[in-house]
Design a protein around this motif. Structure first.
Motif, PDB file in Angstrom:
ATOM      1  N   ARG A  85      -1.166 -65.896  12.278  1.00 13.18           N
ATOM      2  CA  ARG A  85      -0.112 -65.258  11.486  1.00 13.18           C
ATOM      3  C   ARG A  85       1.140 -65.058  12.333  1.00 13.18           C
ATOM      4  N   ASP A  86       2.289 -65.228  11.684  1.00 11.31           N
ATOM      5  CA  ASP A  86       3.557 -65.033  12.370  1.00 11.31           C
ATOM      6  C   ASP A  86       4.481 -64.094  11.603  1.00 11.31           C
ATOM      7  N   LEU A  87       3.910 -63.352  10.639  1.00  8.10           N
ATOM      8  CA  LEU A  87       4.683 -62.382   9.871  1.00  8.10           C
ATOM      9  C   LEU A  87       3.821 -61.141   9.647  1.00  8.10           C
ATOM     10  N   PHE A  88       4.258 -60.015  10.190  1.00  9.89           N
ATOM     11  CA  PHE A  88       3.499 -58.770  10.095  1.00  9.89           C
ATOM     12  C   PHE A  88       4.377 -57.704   9.446  1.00  9.89           C
ATOM     13  N   VAL A  89       3.849 -57.058   8.426  1.00 10.18           N
ATOM     14  CA  VAL A  89       4.613 -56.036   7.708  1.00 10.18           C
ATOM     15  C   VAL A  89       3.772 -54.763   7.601  1.00 10.18           C
ATOM     16  N   THR A  90       4.459 -53.634   7.561  1.00 15.15           N
ATOM     17  CA  THR A  90       3.800 -52.336   7.446  1.00 15.15           C
ATOM     18  C   THR A  90       4.644 -51.423   6.571  1.00 15.15           C
ATOM     19  N   VAL A  91       3.979 -50.676   5.690  1.00 18.27           N
ATOM     20  CA  VAL A  91       4.643 -49.674   4.857  1.00 18.27           C
ATOM     21  C   VAL A  91       4.094 -48.310   5.264  1.00 18.27           C
ATOM     22  N   ASP A  92       4.986 -47.412   5.699  1.00 22.56           N
ATOM     23  CA  ASP A  92       4.546 -46.084   6.127  1.00 22.56           C
ATOM     24  C   ASP A  92       5.703 -45.091   6.020  1.00 22.56           C
ATOM     25  N   ASP A  93       5.514 -43.901   6.579  1.00 20.83           N
ATOM     26  CA  ASP A  93       6.548 -42.871   6.692  1.00 20.83           C
ATOM     27  C   ASP A  93       7.256 -42.573   5.360  1.00 20.83           C
ATOM     28  N   PRO A  94       6.531 -42.055   4.354  1.00 24.02           N
ATOM     29  CA  PRO A  94       7.190 -41.695   3.089  1.00 24.02           C
ATOM     30  C   PRO A  94       8.116 -40.491   3.261  1.00 24.02           C
ATOM     31  N   LYS A  95       9.268 -40.522   2.604  1.00 27.64           N
ATOM     32  CA  LYS A  95      10.220 -39.426   2.656  1.00 27.64           C
ATOM     33  C   LYS A  95      10.723 -39.107   1.250  1.00 27.64           C
ATOM     34  N   LYS A  96      10.867 -37.828   0.997  1.00 31.85           N
ATOM     35  CA  LYS A  96      11.341 -37.373  -0.314  1.00 31.85           C
ATOM     36  C   LYS A  96      12.861 -37.204  -0.278  1.00 31.85           C
ATOM     37  N   HIS A  97      13.526 -37.726  -1.307  1.00 32.61           N
ATOM     38  CA  HIS A  97      14.979 -37.630  -1.415  1.00 32.61           C
ATOM     39  C   HIS A  97      15.317 -36.869  -2.698  1.00 32.61           C
ATOM     40  N   VAL A  98      16.170 -35.870  -2.568  1.00 31.09           N
ATOM     41  CA  VAL A  98      16.573 -35.055  -3.713  1.00 31.09           C
ATOM     42  C   VAL A  98      18.084 -35.157  -3.881  1.00 31.09           C
ATOM     43  N   SER A  99      18.501 -35.576  -5.071  1.00 30.91           N
ATOM     44  CA  SER A  99      19.931 -35.655  -5.383  1.00 30.91           C
ATOM     45  C   SER A  99      20.172 -34.949  -6.705  1.00 30.91           C
ATOM     46  N   THR A 100      21.436 -34.869  -7.096  1.00 33.82           N
ATOM     47  CA  THR A 100      21.764 -34.194  -8.363  1.00 33.82           C
ATOM     48  C   THR A 100      21.244 -34.963  -9.564  1.00 33.82           C
ATOM     49  N   MET A 101      21.065 -36.275  -9.401  1.00 33.66           N
ATOM     50  CA  MET A 101      20.650 -37.109 -10.523  1.00 33.66           C
ATOM     51  C   MET A 101      19.133 -37.328 -10.586  1.00 33.66           C
ATOM     52  N   GLU A 102      18.484 -37.432  -9.418  1.00 31.73           N
ATOM     53  CA  GLU A 102      17.063 -37.755  -9.420  1.00 31.73           C
ATOM     54  C   GLU A 102      16.411 -37.352  -8.111  1.00 31.73           C
ATOM     55  N   THR A 103      15.086 -37.323  -8.159  1.00 35.36           N
ATOM     56  CA  THR A 103      14.269 -37.096  -6.971  1.00 35.36           C
ATOM     57  C   THR A 103      13.321 -38.272  -6.831  1.00 35.36           C
ATOM     58  N   TYR A 104      13.237 -38.843  -5.631  1.00 39.32           N
ATOM     59  CA  TYR A 104      12.406 -40.021  -5.447  1.00 39.32           C
ATOM     60  C   TYR A 104      11.894 -40.085  -4.014  1.00 39.32           C
ATOM     61  N   ILE A 105      10.921 -40.988  -3.816  1.00 39.02           N
ATOM     62  CA  ILE A 105      10.295 -41.191  -2.512  1.00 39.02           C
ATOM     63  C   ILE A 105      10.679 -42.569  -1.989  1.00 39.02           C
ATOM     64  N   THR A 106      11.030 -42.631  -0.700  1.00 42.99           N
ATOM     65  CA  THR A 106      11.235 -43.932  -0.056  1.00 42.99           C
ATOM     66  C   THR A 106      10.194 -44.115   1.032  1.00 42.99           C
ATOM     67  N   TYR A 107       9.935 -45.380   1.361  1.00 42.65           N
ATOM     68  CA  TYR A 107       8.944 -45.726   2.382  1.00 42.65           C
ATOM     69  C   TYR A 107       9.596 -46.638   3.417  1.00 42.65           C
ATOM     70  N   ARG A 108       9.178 -46.483   4.647  1.00 39.38           N
ATOM     71  CA  ARG A 108       9.679 -47.356   5.705  1.00 39.38           C
ATOM     72  C   ARG A 108       8.921 -48.670   5.679  1.00 39.38           C
ATOM     73  N   VAL A 109       9.654 -49.777   5.652  1.00 45.27           N
ATOM     74  CA  VAL A 109       9.069 -51.120   5.684  1.00 45.27           C
ATOM     75  C   VAL A 109       9.448 -51.764   7.016  1.00 45.27           C
TER      76      VAL A 109
END
Length: 438
Positions: A85-109
């Protein structure tokens, strides 16, 4: 190129990608397809020979060993590909974001690669769920002949599951990580330009996206509008029957597992109250204080073991069952597209034959292109089916081994707790006899 019944191609997983000329990636050009000399093995029940070895867990390793077909493992092309394999990916470190319009979670890729298609060896971006959904739609549109791994479901029932709770976010993060790893490990999908954009671009412009191959996806969605498939080939019919049976089994297991989890939760509530009674009782019984406290401690230990068992089922078992239910829907979708492509080919071929009989016109080029599409659908679907079966065997061996390990740990903890109580009671009895003798 002669026109006739669709021929069976060698699996697309058996050739380097650069050597495969895919008709659906260049719809405007005249294409030719080279037919392999090896005969494709037919499916009897939709399940290939078992090839993968089980994953083991720590405490069960010394007790349980699953029989593996080592010779089959050597023949497994995907086990060999994992070493290069020559391509390695990882999804981790979820963070919560709060704004006036919405609240959502982002993940580090995070991405590490040595491929020349990437400008840098490492990338790190943040993505939210809808970005993963954008990627899957783009892959499905641009690679219609391939099985696209499923995403975890977007919507949850309000009031039942808190989508911002730690457990839910952790479960979703693991599912997104598995989705991206499956795409990155695929010999065709991993070279898709949309994946490159998803992994490398800081601000993903989903509205604009990439236009490459978009016409192909749309054309496959709308083919065969006026044609009806005569008969699905036996091997693909066996795939459909296997998926129906597998889906039924998974649905039954999932329903029963949900009931077990609910009953375990109710039992755990009662068990905690049960242990508290013994602990409070010990305060008013000097002679029985130690035995009563011992019983209360045993019940508390059993509560902890049962809670761990329930967490294992909800976090490790149910997500795998649900993922494969969604996988089945994805596989059925590809089968339907393959059927549509075959129906279009059969309809155009029949019309061309009639015209040739009437005025002896040559066979139209569009018929040959339709045949090429069918052949590529067949080859890609067979290769992805084998890959999916290999992943399924690995995942379920790991799941079942982990399930056995967790149950053994649960009962060992309970047994050890009650055995310690017996020792305590025996010591208490000895002390009483000694005091009576004195």
């Amino acid at each position: 190129m002669s026109v006739g019944a669709p021929r069976s191609l060698a699996s697309s997983g058996q050739k380097p990608i650069a050597e495969i000329l895919h008709p659906l990636s260049a719809a405007e050009e005249q294409l030719s397809v080279t037919v392999g000399g090896d005969k494709e093995a037919g499916l009897t029940n939709g399940t290939p020979v078992e090839t993968s070895s089980p994953a083991s867990t720590s405490s069960l390793l010394n007790r349980l060993q699953l029989d593996d077909d080592l010779e089959a493992d050597i023949r497994d092309p995907y086990a060999e590909a994992a070493e290069t394999r020559d391509l390695f990916v990882t999804v981790d470190d979820p963070k919560k974001h709060v704004s006036t319009m919405e609240t959502y979670i982002t993940y580090r890729v995070s991405t590490k690669t040595s491929r020349v298609e990437f400008d840098l060896p490492e990338y790190c971006v943040r993505r939210r769920y809808q970005d993963f959904d954008w990627l899957r739609i783009k892959l499905e549109d641009s690679q219609p002949t391939h099985l696209i791994p499923p995403l975890p479901e977007k919507f949850v029932m309000k009031g039942v599951v808190d989508r911002f709770s730690e457990d839910f976010v952790e479960t979703r993060m693991k599912a997104l990580d598995k989705f991206l790893k499956r795409v990155a490990d695929h010999p065709v999908l991993s070279f898709n330009p949309h994946l490159n954009t998803f992994l490398t671009t800081k601000d993903l412009n989903k509205r604009q996206g990439l236009a490459l191959l978009s016409k192909v996806g749309e054309s496959v969605k709308h083919v065969a509008g006026g044609y009806k498939l005569r008969a699905r080939p036996a091997e693909f019919g066996a795939m459909g029957e296997y998926l129906d049976t597998f889906n039924q089994k998974l649905g039954t297991i999932d329903r029963i597992a949900q009931r077990i989890l609910k009953e375990q939760s109710e039992y755990l509530t009662e068990l905690r109250e049960y242990g508290t009674v013994y602990s409070s009782w010990a305060g008013s019984e000097d002679e029985l204080r130690r035995p009563l406290e011992g019983v209360g401690g045993c019940v508390t230990t059993c509560c902890g073991a049962l809670e761990d068992l329930g967490d294992g089922m909800s976090q490790d078992i149910l997500p795998v069952l649900r993922e494969y239910v969604l996988y089945i829907e994805s596989m059925k979708s590809v089968l339907r597209k393959r059927d549509q492509s075959q129906a279009e080919y059969e309809g155009r071929l029949e019309a061309a034959v009639l015209r040739k009989q009437e005025d002896r016109t040559p066979m139209p080029l569009e018929v040959e292109k339709c045949q090429d599409k069918v052949e590529c659908f067949n080859a890609d679907l067979k290769a992805d089916w084998e890959r999916w079966q290999s992943n399924k065997r690995h995942d379920f061996k790991q799941l079942l081994t982990g399930m056995a390990d967790k149950n053994i740990n649960h009962y060992e903890k309970c047994q050890a707790a009650w055995e310690s109580l017996i020792t305590l009671l025996q010591d208490k009895q000895t002390e009483d006899k000694t005091s009576e003798t004195n």
